[in-house]
Design an enzyme around this catalytic site. Structure first.
Site, mmCIF file in Angstrom:
data_model
loop_
_atom_site.group_PDB
_atom_site.id
_atom_site.type_symbol
_atom_site.label_atom_id
_atom_site.label_comp_id
_atom_site.label_asym_id
_atom_site.label_seq_id
_atom_site.Cartn_x
_atom_site.Cartn_y
_atom_site.Cartn_z
ATOM 1 N N CYS A 11 0.832 -1.226 -0.134
ATOM 2 C CA CYS A 11 0.069 0.018 0.015
ATOM 3 C C CYS A 11 0.714 1.383 0.025
ATOM 4 C CB CYS A 11 -1.184 0.041 1.267
ATOM 5 S SG CYS A 11 -2.535 1.070 0.962
ATOM 6 N N HIS A 68 -3.745 -4.886 0.690
ATOM 7 C CA HIS A 68 -3.421 -5.508 2.024
ATOM 8 C C HIS A 68 -3.539 -6.869 2.017
ATOM 9 C CE1 HIS A 68 -2.617 -1.728 4.358
ATOM 10 N NE2 HIS A 68 -3.719 -1.294 3.350
ATOM 11 N N GLU A 123 -2.352 -8.799 4.279
ATOM 12 C CA GLU A 123 -2.333 -9.583 5.502
ATOM 13 C C GLU A 123 -3.752 -9.594 6.103
ATOM 14 O OE1 GLU A 123 -1.857 -5.073 6.112
ATOM 15 O OE2 GLU A 123 -1.322 -6.542 4.498
#
Length: 509
Positions: free
Chosen positions: A79, A167, A169
């Site tokens: 990001c 993202h 994660e």
């Protein structure tokens, strides 16, 4: 030594989640502020640049020194990290036509890229940014796109440097774990050997070497962290460890006696200290949350100083500090952005001639429990809810008195006991009662009352970094409310807290 990945943090709420996902792969991972990059040794196999609340176009945008990293180490920008790698190396980042936030699908995936090997076409990813990469330098190659985001991911030619604008994660990125695995295992070449078993073995050996024949005192709290720290130290140095359990007057009902009893069975050398009056005196008239934490912390140190002087030649103070304590106490923007200070982070005053040892400072909460299981702690102790170091001191909003502590202890005891009775205790990560600085009108018998309000709090979490409120059954809440109001003199109203973290924190102070 285990291989490690370093994350440079730009202040994203998701940074800790990246570290957790990597540790789930049995690879060790550390977080450092972007402006405090440590010296790398040969165990560092790759670097990740986190997201950020900043835009790379801001005048005060954080800029890391990547001179010894980019083109040298494998590097992954996530990001903001990706936008930094584009914007500051010859590309351009512009405000998005529309805010790119939420679910998106990769309609182009370069499966020849090592980062995206095995990733499905149209896989769902999670976007969260207000800017977008408009152009990339000539030596950058696009390796993934969505309908709205052409540069969804890129690789720099002749470097193991990658950037992704989503993202990986978060759970909403369905194949994010696979992408991180591709990066950490295939690109960085990390060995997956960081496990609770190896952590325990390594820690015990390191503690033996570090402490030698020195004497150590440890402040026990009865919680998981200090108990696991105590057992690791006990296995390393045996009788050289003296544990001190302080009754600060802010413990749960009967906790001082119950905890001392439970430690007898662990073979630990434990001294119990009744210091209630010292703490109440230090807290007299103190209402501001941070001032309370500091007063409690200072009094703990005073008590330890007194006790340490009674034991000859003590050199070390051991603490149950864990990784979230460390992260929350070190902000990428300096102390002003710290959420709250932690009672067991930040060192000791000069007059206390003890060095600090923190066996768990690299672990998240769930990892502490796994290590505890590995070294033989019983499930009842391991399954205990976390309890804040300052205890009920930060669950009594406003000033603290012995009477308020009594009221809160009684209400809390009813809540926790009922959770156990109704087999709900293990479905909750942390629960407790807050005594509010609010009085409300009530009717008891034929009399009008004007008494205290308490809030029940119960959350689900993995490690306390994020948390959601638990949907406890209405029947259960009704039962607890009824018991508290009928049995605890001084309370006439009970409410239930339905806030998640973020934006709220788990504790009220």
């Amino acid at each position: 030594m285990s291989d490690k990945i370093i994350i440079l943090d730009f202040g994203s709420q998701y940074t800790q989640l990246i570290a957790r996902r990597i540790r789930e792969l049995n690879v060790y991972c550390e977080i450092h502020p972007y402006n405090k990059i440590p010296e790398f040794d040969n165990t560092v196999k790759g670097v990740i640049l986190s997201g950020s609340p900043f835009s790379v176009r801001d005048e005060e945008a954080p800029i890391p020194d990547l001179s010894k990293i980019k083109g040298v180490q494998p590097l992954l920008g996530v990001c903001y990290g990706a936008q930094h790698l584009a914007h500051n190396y010859g590309g351009e980042v512009l405000p998005s036509n529309k805010r790119e936030y939420g679910r998106a699908n990769l309609n182009f995936v370069d499966n020849n890229s090592n980062l995206l090997k095995g990733i499905s076409i149209n896989t769902q990813v999670w976007m969260s940014h207000g800017d977008t990469i408009a152009t990339i330098p000539n030596n950058y190659k696009i390796i993934a796109s969505t309908t709205d985001v052409k540069v969804g991911a890129f690789k720099i030619k002749d470097e193991t440097t990658y950037g992704i604008q989503f993202h990986p994660e978060v759970y909403h990125t369905l194949e994010g774990k696979k992408m991180l695995e591709n990066y950490v295992i295939n690109i960085c070449g990390c060995k997956q050997d960081w496990t609770p078993n190896t952590f325990a073995e390594t820690s015990i050996n390191e503690l033996k070497e570090k402490l030698g024949n020195d004497k150590v005192i440890l402040g026990l709290s009865g919680g998981v962290d200090s108990s696991v720290a105590a057992i690791l130290l006990h296995k390393a140095i045996g009788k050289q460890l003296t544990c001190i359990f302080v009754d600060n007057g802010l413990l749960r009902k009967n906790e001082f006696e119950d905890v001392l009893d439970s430690y007898k069975h662990l073979g630990l050398n434990v001294i119990g200290i009744d210091a209630k009056n010292m703490f109440y005196k230090a807290l007299e008239g103190v209402t501001e949350p941070e001032a309370k934490r500091k007063a409690i912390g200072k009094t703990f140190i005073d008590v330890f100083d007194q006790e340490a002087k009674k034991i000859e030649n003590v050199k070390w103070l051991a603490q149950g500090t864990i990784y979230p304590d460390v992260i929350e106490s070190i902000s990428v923007n300096g102390p002003s952005a710290t959420i709250k200070s932690h009672h067991n982070v930040g060192g000791l005053p000069d007059y206390m001639k003890l060095k600090i040892v923190e066996p768990l400072k690299l672990l998240f909460k769930d990892e502490v429990r796994r290590v505890g299981k590995e070294i033989g702690l019983n499930q009842e102790l391991l399954g205990r809810h976390p309890f804040p170091g300052p205890g009920l001191g930060i669950r009594i909003l406003g000033d603290i008195t012995a009477e308020k502590v009594r009221i809160l202890q009684e209400a809390d005891h009813i809540f926790i006991s009922q959770l156990r009775k109704d087999n709900l205790y293990d479905d909750v990560w942390q629960a407790g009662v807050m005594l509010l600085p609010v009085q409300s009108v009530g009717v008891m018998g034929d009399e009008r009352t004007y008494e205290q309000v308490v809030a029940l709090r119960a959350v689900q979490s993995t490690d306390g970094m994020t948390a959601d409120w638990v949907h406890l059954p209405y029947e259960f809440l009704a039962k607890v409310s009824n018991k508290i109001i009928n049995q605890v003199k001084g309370i006439n109203r009970v409410v239930y807290d339905i806030s998640s973290k973020p934006p709220a924190t788990i504790e009220w102070e």
